[in-house]
Design a protein around this motif. Structure first.
Motif, PDB file in Angstrom:
ATOM      1  N   ALA A 125       0.832  -1.208   0.000  1.00 21.14           N
ATOM      2  CA  ALA A 125       0.000   0.000   0.000  1.00 21.14           C
ATOM      3  C   ALA A 125       0.865   1.257   0.000  1.00 21.14           C
ATOM      4  O   ALA A 125       0.587   2.222  -0.719  1.00 21.14           O
ATOM      5  CB  ALA A 125      -0.933  -0.011   1.207  1.00 21.14           C
ATOM      6  N   LEU A 126       1.924   1.262   0.791  1.00 22.41           N
ATOM      7  CA  LEU A 126       2.829   2.420   0.837  1.00 22.41           C
ATOM      8  C   LEU A 126       3.581   2.576  -0.480  1.00 22.41           C
ATOM      9  O   LEU A 126       3.856   3.700  -0.924  1.00 22.41           O
ATOM     10  CB  LEU A 126       3.816   2.282   1.997  1.00 22.41           C
ATOM     11  N   LEU A 127       3.903   1.444  -1.127  1.00 21.75           N
ATOM     12  CA  LEU A 127       4.542   1.512  -2.444  1.00 21.75           C
ATOM     13  C   LEU A 127       3.594   2.150  -3.456  1.00 21.75           C
ATOM     14  O   LEU A 127       3.987   3.033  -4.228  1.00 21.75           O
ATOM     15  CB  LEU A 127       4.937   0.112  -2.898  1.00 21.75           C
ATOM     16  N   LEU A 170      -1.535  10.544   4.018  1.00 18.21           N
ATOM     17  CA  LEU A 170      -2.155   9.277   3.625  1.00 18.21           C
ATOM     18  C   LEU A 170      -1.314   8.080   4.076  1.00 18.21           C
ATOM     19  O   LEU A 170      -1.865   7.015   4.374  1.00 18.21           O
ATOM     20  CB  LEU A 170      -2.372   9.249   2.105  1.00 18.21           C
ATOM     21  N   ALA A 171      -0.009   8.264   4.143  1.00 19.29           N
ATOM     22  CA  ALA A 171       0.852   7.193   4.662  1.00 19.29           C
ATOM     23  C   ALA A 171       0.527   6.931   6.131  1.00 19.29           C
ATOM     24  O   ALA A 171       0.487   5.776   6.578  1.00 19.29           O
ATOM     25  CB  ALA A 171       2.325   7.565   4.503  1.00 19.29           C
ATOM     26  N   ARG A 172       0.268   8.003   6.874  1.00 20.71           N
ATOM     27  CA  ARG A 172      -0.117   7.829   8.278  1.00 20.71           C
ATOM     28  C   ARG A 172      -1.451   7.088   8.377  1.00 20.71           C
ATOM     29  O   ARG A 172      -1.651   6.255   9.276  1.00 20.71           O
ATOM     30  CB  ARG A 172      -0.198   9.189   8.978  1.00 20.71           C
ATOM     31  N   GLN A 173      -2.364   7.390   7.453  1.00 16.54           N
ATOM     32  CA  GLN A 173      -3.650   6.693   7.457  1.00 16.54           C
ATOM     33  C   GLN A 173      -3.459   5.192   7.201  1.00 16.54           C
ATOM     34  O   GLN A 173      -4.083   4.359   7.861  1.00 16.54           O
ATOM     35  CB  GLN A 173      -4.583   7.285   6.395  1.00 16.54           C
ATOM     36  N   ILE A 174      -2.597   4.853   6.234  1.00 18.52           N
ATOM     37  CA  ILE A 174      -2.349   3.445   5.920  1.00 18.52           C
ATOM     38  C   ILE A 174      -1.759   2.728   7.132  1.00 18.52           C
ATOM     39  O   ILE A 174      -2.176   1.620   7.492  1.00 18.52           O
ATOM     40  CB  ILE A 174      -1.418   3.321   4.704  1.00 18.52           C
ATOM     41  N   LEU A 189      -8.889   2.009  -0.726  1.00 17.13           N
ATOM     42  CA  LEU A 189      -9.625   3.273  -0.837  1.00 17.13           C
ATOM     43  C   LEU A 189      -8.700   4.464  -0.611  1.00 17.13           C
ATOM     44  O   LEU A 189      -8.856   5.513  -1.253  1.00 17.13           O
ATOM     45  CB  LEU A 189     -10.786   3.290   0.157  1.00 17.13           C
ATOM     46  N   VAL A 190      -7.727   4.327   0.288  1.00 21.51           N
ATOM     47  CA  VAL A 190      -6.737   5.393   0.475  1.00 21.51           C
ATOM     48  C   VAL A 190      -5.936   5.595  -0.807  1.00 21.51           C
ATOM     49  O   VAL A 190      -5.663   6.734  -1.222  1.00 21.51           O
ATOM     50  CB  VAL A 190      -5.796   5.070   1.658  1.00 21.51           C
ATOM     51  N   LEU A 191      -5.566   4.498  -1.475  1.00 20.18           N
ATOM     52  CA  LEU A 191      -4.848   4.612  -2.748  1.00 20.18           C
ATOM     53  C   LEU A 191      -5.689   5.312  -3.801  1.00 20.18           C
ATOM     54  O   LEU A 191      -5.185   6.089  -4.612  1.00 20.18           O
ATOM     55  CB  LEU A 191      -4.439   3.220  -3.251  1.00 20.18           C
TER      56      LEU A 191
END
Length: 234
Positions: A12-14, A32-36, A65-67
């Motif tokens: 997901a972070l990638l 968004l990284a913090r959300q993941i 959904l974050v992506l």
């Protein structure tokens, strides 16, 4: 099976870093990284394989959904990035690869990463993620939520919105104001820009004087837990 959570976070972070690779998107990318990471942190082993699978499925849905939020809100390529004609003349091989090629390549990478996430989860026993038992993840959740907020000003709203939080309408100066509580941060961030284009938006008690995707995302995550949205039509 919960050990797959580490791999889900990595993928997901990638996908996020490939989607928001420009410096102009740094603030949104970090938020968004913090959300993941917060989504993955909530994954705990269940008492049964089914409970563990359900926890992983929820995390996967939220990460994807974050992506999608990242893809919708990423900054466009600056127009000044096109190669100078003089430079292209001396390096004709550059002319065969216009800037749009990079955008297309980036989009393909994002699709591949999201696809790998789904395949990973299916291999872990979550094949139903393909759509059997989960809501459509193509942005329809955000669209339906925005529609519900807008429709609430036009008649008798339901007691709760589609995510289970309280939904009520009050009046300020003769203008209807919708108050939605316990809105998931990812939905708050995704719907914020849509709502602000149609009216006045306040998130977690703050009405931003300057509006951007990054600011709305930050406000949606201002407090621990879910967000509270207030919206009044123009």
């Amino acid at each position: 099976m919960v050990h797959h959570a580490d791999k889900l976070e990595e993928l997901a972070l990638l996908g996020l870093s490939m989607t928001l690779r420009r410096e102009a998107s740094k603030d949104l990318r970090e938020e968004l990284a913090r959300q993941i990471k917060a989504i993955i942190a909530k994954v705990e082993p269940g008492h049964t394989p089914e409970e563990t699978a359900a926890a992983m499925a929820t995390a996967a849905k939220d990460c994807i959904l974050v992506l999608r939020v990242a893809k919708e809100q990423r900054k466009p390529r600056p127009p000044g990035n096109a190669p100078h004609p003089h430079h292209a003349a001396h390096h004709p091989h550059h002319a065969a690869h216009p800037p749009k090629d990079a955008e297309m390549s980036n989009a393909k990478v994002v699709k591949i990463v999201v696809g790998v996430v789904v395949l990973l989860l299916a291999a872990g026993g979550l094949a139903w993620w393909s759509g059997k038992e989960t809501p459509n993840s193509d942005g329809s959740e955000t669209t339906k939520f925005v529609e519900q907020i807008i429709q609430a000003t036009q008649g008798e709203p339901p007691a709760t919105h589609m995510f289970g939080g309280t939904l009520k309408v009050t009046s300020m100066g003769g203008v209807p104001v919708v108050i939605a509580e316990k809105v998931p941060p990812r939905i708050c961030a995704a719907s914020g820009m849509k709502l602000v284009k149609k009216g006045l938006l306040s998130v977690n008690g703050v009405t931003p004087t300057r509006v951007s995707s990054a600011i709305i995302t930050e406000l949606c995550n201002k407090d621990d837990g879910d967000a509270t949205i207030m919206w009044a039509p123009k």
